[in-house]
Write an enzyme that holds these catalytic residues in place. Structure first.
Site, PDB file in Angstrom:
ATOM      1  N   ASP A  55       0.839  -1.199   0.000  1.00 33.57           N
ATOM      2  CA  ASP A  55       0.000   0.000   0.000  1.00 33.57           C
ATOM      3  C   ASP A  55       0.874   1.249   0.000  1.00 33.57           C
ATOM      4  O   ASP A  55       2.006   1.223   0.486  1.00 33.57           O
ATOM      5  CB  ASP A  55      -0.828   0.095   1.292  1.00 33.57           C
ATOM      6  CG  ASP A  55      -1.638  -1.139   1.537  1.00 33.57           C
ATOM      7  OD1 ASP A  55      -2.029  -1.799   0.570  1.00 33.57           O
ATOM      8  OD2 ASP A  55      -1.868  -1.418   2.730  1.00 33.57           O
TER       9      ASP A  55
HETATM   10  N1  URA Z   1      -0.883  -5.952   4.164  1.00 31.55           N
HETATM   11  C1  URA Z   1      -1.363  -4.701   4.132  1.00 31.55           C
HETATM   12  O1  URA Z   1      -2.337  -4.392   4.803  1.00 31.55           O
HETATM   13  N2  URA Z   1      -0.734  -3.802   3.362  1.00 31.55           N
HETATM   14  C2  URA Z   1       0.344  -4.100   2.608  1.00 31.55           C
HETATM   15  O2  URA Z   1       0.867  -3.221   1.914  1.00 31.55           O
HETATM   16  C3  URA Z   1       0.829  -5.409   2.642  1.00 31.55           C
HETATM   17  C4  URA Z   1       0.201  -6.327   3.428  1.00 31.55           C
END
Ligand code: URA
Length: 217
Positions: free
Chosen positions: A76
């Protein structure tokens, strides 16, 4: 070495994406020129080739990257940590495919006091929108009466999975960092920096995803 069953001689050309290349009778599916790197993704960078909203992307951090360098799964925008990229399409595909169960470890700094019972629930699997999560390794690293630092290792890679797992048990993730992907750890890299993987790291990743042909490294 044989290419499509014919002994290769000096000047024989082969395309690893199309031709069957064998060394000592075993198929080889790698390019001698493959590049596989670890990027310490900082927050506020989008894992995409180009962002519609004009936000910085991970490729802004990799100006020298060969055009075929692809990321193995996303993080993310608000998550930092280990991001693997490779010019080897098959390796990228397998690293992101849930079938190969490559472990990914995260440090999650979450709101509230996470109880042992909640840690157990996360370990055995919790119900999120797209189905129950697979068993995970979960340990509490530190905490106060307001927040908790948890290390969680998952073998899947669903969208925003770690955040959604904590939401499912009533804790908001405030900070999330991926600390390892298979054998690859951040070490002393700083956010935004990258390095090529070592031959051992590549070999171990290939082993984890069933790409162990002779000569691979
Ligand atoms: N889990 C998440 O919530 N975000 C990420 O970027 C990777 C794993």
């Amino acid at each position: 070495m044989r290419v499509n069953g014919t002994v290769a001689t000096l000047g024989t050309r082969a395309d690893p994406d199309v031709d069957l290349i064998e060394v000592d009778g075993s198929p080889v599916s790698f390019r001698l020129t493959d590049t596989t790197i670890l990027l310490y993704k900082p927050i506020d960078y989008v894992v995409t080739a180009s962002d519609e909203q004009g936000r910085p992307t991970i490729y802004d951090l990799l100006p020298e990257a060969p055009p075929s360098l692809r990321y193995a799964g996303r993080l993310d925008i608000d998550t930092s940590g280990v991001l693997l990229l490779s010019t080897n399409g098959e390796l990228v595909h397998r690293l992101t495919h849930p079938r190969y169960h490559v472990p990914k470890a995260y440090e999650a700094f979450v709101e509230g006091v996470v109880s042992e019972r909640t840690l157990d629930a996360l370990r055995s699997g919790v119900e999120i929108e797209d189905g129950r999560t697979a068993p995970a390794q979960v340990e509490r690293i530190a905490g106060s009466n307001r927040d908790t630092l948890v290390r969680i290792t998952i073998h899947e890679g669903r969208n925003r999975q770690v955040r959604r797992m904590f939401e499912a048990v009533g804790h908001r993730v405030m900070v999330l960092r991926r600390t390892s992907f298979g054998p690859v750890t951040l070490g002393d890299l700083v956010p935004g920096a990258s390095r090529p993987l070592t031959a051992e790291e590549v070999a171990e990743l290939r082993r984890l995803v069933g790409l162990e042909e002779a000569g691979s490294a």
